[in-house]
Write a protein that holds these residues in place. Structure first.
Motif, PDB file in Angstrom:
ATOM      1  N   ASP A 217       1.299 -10.133  -0.872  1.00 40.01           N
ATOM      2  CA  ASP A 217       1.332  -8.954  -1.626  1.00 40.01           C
ATOM      3  C   ASP A 217      -0.029  -8.873  -2.445  1.00 40.01           C
ATOM      4  O   ASP A 217      -0.356  -7.616  -2.654  1.00 40.01           O
ATOM      5  CB  ASP A 217       2.732  -9.102  -2.559  1.00 40.01           C
ATOM      6  CG  ASP A 217       2.763  -7.446  -3.077  1.00 40.01           C
ATOM      7  OD1 ASP A 217       3.142  -6.690  -2.206  1.00 40.01           O
ATOM      8  OD2 ASP A 217       3.248  -7.555  -4.248  1.00 40.01           O
ATOM      9  N   ARG A 220      -2.221  -7.325  -0.148  1.00 36.57           N
ATOM     10  CA  ARG A 220      -2.033  -5.718   0.059  1.00 36.57           C
ATOM     11  C   ARG A 220      -2.716  -5.238  -1.151  1.00 36.57           C
ATOM     12  O   ARG A 220      -3.489  -4.008  -0.900  1.00 36.57           O
ATOM     13  CB  ARG A 220      -0.382  -5.636  -0.046  1.00 36.57           C
ATOM     14  CG  ARG A 220      -0.150  -4.058  -0.132  1.00 36.57           C
ATOM     15  CD  ARG A 220       1.306  -3.837  -0.653  1.00 36.57           C
ATOM     16  NE  ARG A 220       1.458  -4.524  -1.953  1.00 36.57           N
ATOM     17  CZ  ARG A 220       0.983  -3.991  -2.955  1.00 36.57           C
ATOM     18  NH1 ARG A 220       0.379  -2.512  -2.887  1.00 36.57           N
ATOM     19  NH2 ARG A 220       1.073  -4.584  -4.367  1.00 36.57           N
ATOM     20  N   ASP A 225      -4.065  -1.015  -0.636  1.00 36.91           N
ATOM     21  CA  ASP A 225      -2.911  -0.365   0.298  1.00 36.91           C
ATOM     22  C   ASP A 225      -1.706  -0.356  -0.717  1.00 36.91           C
ATOM     23  O   ASP A 225      -1.017  -1.522  -1.157  1.00 36.91           O
ATOM     24  CB  ASP A 225      -2.432  -1.360   1.382  1.00 36.91           C
ATOM     25  CG  ASP A 225      -3.637  -1.062   2.500  1.00 36.91           C
ATOM     26  OD1 ASP A 225      -4.450  -0.051   2.465  1.00 36.91           O
ATOM     27  OD2 ASP A 225      -3.947  -2.063   3.455  1.00 36.91           O
ATOM     28  N   LEU A 228       2.446  -2.044   2.419  1.00 36.81           N
ATOM     29  CA  LEU A 228       2.187  -3.086   3.527  1.00 36.81           C
ATOM     30  C   LEU A 228       2.358  -2.717   4.943  1.00 36.81           C
ATOM     31  O   LEU A 228       3.424  -2.196   4.944  1.00 36.81           O
ATOM     32  CB  LEU A 228       2.730  -4.574   3.284  1.00 36.81           C
ATOM     33  CG  LEU A 228       2.331  -5.546   4.365  1.00 36.81           C
ATOM     34  CD1 LEU A 228       0.958  -5.976   4.032  1.00 36.81           C
ATOM     35  CD2 LEU A 228       3.343  -6.579   4.074  1.00 36.81           C
ATOM     36  N   TYR A 230       2.523  -4.562   8.506  1.00 38.40           N
ATOM     37  CA  TYR A 230       2.577  -5.792   8.883  1.00 38.40           C
ATOM     38  C   TYR A 230       3.080  -6.323  10.206  1.00 38.40           C
ATOM     39  O   TYR A 230       4.016  -5.731  10.555  1.00 38.40           O
ATOM     40  CB  TYR A 230       3.168  -6.764   7.849  1.00 38.40           C
ATOM     41  CG  TYR A 230       3.596  -8.374   8.049  1.00 38.40           C
ATOM     42  CD1 TYR A 230       2.406  -9.316   8.181  1.00 38.40           C
ATOM     43  CD2 TYR A 230       4.522  -8.965   8.655  1.00 38.40           C
ATOM     44  CE1 TYR A 230       2.551 -10.712   8.346  1.00 38.40           C
ATOM     45  CE2 TYR A 230       4.643 -10.177   8.973  1.00 38.40           C
ATOM     46  CZ  TYR A 230       3.798 -11.220   8.656  1.00 38.40           C
ATOM     47  OH  TYR A 230       3.720 -12.291   9.192  1.00 38.40           O
ATOM     48  N   TYR A 243       8.922 -11.604   2.812  1.00 39.60           N
ATOM     49  CA  TYR A 243       8.127 -10.733   2.170  1.00 39.60           C
ATOM     50  C   TYR A 243       9.365  -9.342   1.892  1.00 39.60           C
ATOM     51  O   TYR A 243       9.349  -8.661   0.769  1.00 39.60           O
ATOM     52  CB  TYR A 243       7.015  -9.987   2.787  1.00 39.60           C
ATOM     53  CG  TYR A 243       6.132  -9.042   2.172  1.00 39.60           C
ATOM     54  CD1 TYR A 243       5.103  -9.501   1.291  1.00 39.60           C
ATOM     55  CD2 TYR A 243       6.297  -7.791   2.050  1.00 39.60           C
ATOM     56  CE1 TYR A 243       4.423  -8.528   0.454  1.00 39.60           C
ATOM     57  CE2 TYR A 243       5.650  -6.788   1.297  1.00 39.60           C
ATOM     58  CZ  TYR A 243       4.575  -7.222   0.898  1.00 39.60           C
ATOM     59  OH  TYR A 243       3.840  -6.227  -0.108  1.00 39.60           O
TER      60      TYR A 243
END
Length: 521
Positions: A217, A220, A225, A228, A230, A243
């Motif tokens: 995080d 990110r 951003d 996220l 991923y 997450y």
């Protein structure tokens, strides 16, 4: 003893593409973006200094891959202990292949290949060429990160030297008598002591998946951003699930390929994995039996016995493998496991078994070296060290010798080709002696306002069985995409049905239809 198999996600082979111009060093300051937890403002808002990737390489293969034009690397600073954000910090290595069409850029696609202990930087470098001219490369920066303690991240988890790892591999630990168990457990204690001394207790206490999800995080936000995107392979699906549970509103898209069931116990997970590798071995045996010459013979029903007859003598008499090295029983088993990850290695396994029949362990040792990331000079990446460190703080510890013995019996029953012929062992593994507490939880994730995610599961995946993907998709209220095949993970590995459906989801937020199944093209 039970095999705790590294859950490495496969990566795609690089395809030829036009050569990108070298990127110039520069500093970006894009954060903080999105919610910032109290006390972490300086981490979420940090600048990233991008430059050449060469200095980040930690293996021979990385030294070659990181020289490619169009790649850039940086370091991300994070707290060693999130409970003490003003205390000691560590850094994570980052590698980025920038978007090819900045006008249409959606954001970053962060990738983790699994392990635990595998390098996300290396994976991103290997994928860079193949995605450059695709919709992914046109719309996303491809970003790989080495999780805390792994690869180029500093400090790295370090337990054994190269010669110490070689010696450990030669000891098959097949003696399951009380004296043999005592010897094995002392070796495990000695191994743990080296990890503690060479890595430090505070670092070992803070390498778990819980911390990696929090690092992601921070990443990110530093990348600029708000949400996220991923891509997690294998163990990387566990990071994704963590997450998703911790930061559900910070997710835009999430692809989890080769899923681990987070609600499954340590023993049940290992036994299910053993059964998965046995199914893959059976598929290999059926394929091999159709060849003009097969080292295991022409009757697949006799393949397990044939394999045991070739490998069991190695317990007491390792085979010469060239360069003054020998093939142990442990390494022969690991070589088979390595080859069963993908049919592209089945021919190597058959050749290695045929060589072993002639008294040489050279090819099988090379397969085992590949699994352990050992280079020609006898040096190892720290994948195995990090694998142990993460598992020992993530997983339930099995400390009762009776439960260990029963688990070993169940594993051998599930994967008879890996049965050494000795009685099941009560020897506890190094996690039973690990010096810091468990920080992970063996529970299904409880997610809140999580957007739709995509779980990919392969019917014949040996390392992460198909049903684990089914259960993870249900737990995360996501969509399941099924691939019918025998391999570990599939996205970006040349299966157009999977690649097209997953890319459409990442770019357009359009999930594949419910129940969609793909086969090899």
């Amino acid at each position: 003893m039970l095999f705790a198999v590294a859950l490495l996600g496969a990566t795609a082979c690089s395809a030829p593409t036009r050569e990108a111009a070298p990127l110039q060093p520069h500093t970006e300051h894009k954060g903080p973006v999105g919610p910032v937890p109290a006390g972490l403002e300086r981490f979420y808002g940090q600048a990233l200094a991008w430059g050449p990737c060469g200095p980040y390489a930690t293996t021979d293969s990385d030294r070659d891959a990181y020289q490619k034009a169009g790649l850039e690397c940086a370091r991300l600073e994070v707290p060693m202990d999130y409970a003490d954000p003003q205390g000691q910090t560590i850094t994570l290595g980052l590698l980025r292949k920038p978007v090819t069409d900045p006008v249409q850029r959606i954001g970053s696609l962060v990738v983790n290949p699994g392990g635990p202990g595998a390098s996300g930087m290396s994976t991103a470098a290997s994928l860079a060429s193949s995605v450059s001219d695709s919709a992914l490369g046109q719309r996303f920066d491809l970003v790989g990160f080495d999780p805390r303690g792994v690869g180029a991240s500093e400090p790295a988890v370090h337990c054994l030297t190269g010669p110490e790892r070689d010696a450990e591999r030669l000891d098959s630990d097949a003696d399951t008598s009380p004296a043999g168990v005592a010897q094995t457990e002392q070796e495990e204690r000695d191994h743990v002591a080296k990890c503690s001394e060479r890595t430090g207790l505070k670092m070992l206490a803070n390498v778990g998946t819980r911390e990696v999800a929090r690092d992601m995080d921070v990443l990110r936000s530093a990348l600029g951003d708000e949400k996220l995107n991923y891509l997690g392979y294998s163990y990387g699906t566990l990071i994704g699930a963590e997450y998703a549970e911790t930061f559900p509103t910070n997710v835009r898209t999430m692809v989890l390929d080769g899923a681990i069931d987070p609600g499954q116990s340590t023993v049940d997970q290992l036994v299910a994995q053993g059964a998965g590798f046995q199914r893959a071995f059976n598929d290999f045996a059926a394929w091999c039996a159709k060849r003009q010459r097969c080292a295991l013979g022409t009757d697949p029903s006799h393949a397990v016995v044939a394999f045991q007859q070739l490998t069991r003598p190695l317990v007491d008499h390792p085979a010469p493998a060239g360069d003054s090295r020998e093939l142990s029983y442990k390494d022969a088993s690991i070589a088979a496991i390595q080859a069963l990850y993908t049919p592209s290695l089945w021919e190597n396994l058959d050749s290695g078994l045929a060589e072993l029949r002639q008294g040489s362990g050279r090819t099988l040792l090379a397969l085992a070296d590949n699994y352990y990331n050992r280079d020609g000079g006898g040096q190892y990446s720290n994948t195995s060290d990090a694998f142990d460190a993460v598992h020992c703080v993530d997983d339930q510890r099995v400390e009762d010798p009776n439960i260990v013995r029963e688990a070993d019996r169940r594993y051998r029953e599930a994967a008879p080709f890996l049965d050494s012929g000795h009685p099941p062992s009560a020897a506890r593994d190094k996690c039973a002696f690990w010096p810091v507490p468990v920080t992970g939880e063996t529970t299904e994730p409880e997610v809140g306002a999580l957007p739709p995610i995509l779980v990919i599961s392969t019917t014949g995946d040996p390392a992460t069985p198909y049903q684990a993907g089914v259960r993870l998709a249900q737990a995360l209220h996501g969509r399941l995409l099924t691939f019918e095949g025998t391999q570990h993970t599939v996205f970006l590995q040349g299966v157009s049905c999977v690649d097209d459906a997953t890319t459409k989801y990442l770019v357009d937020l359009t999930l594949p239809p419910e129940g969609k199944r793909c086969t090899a093209s």
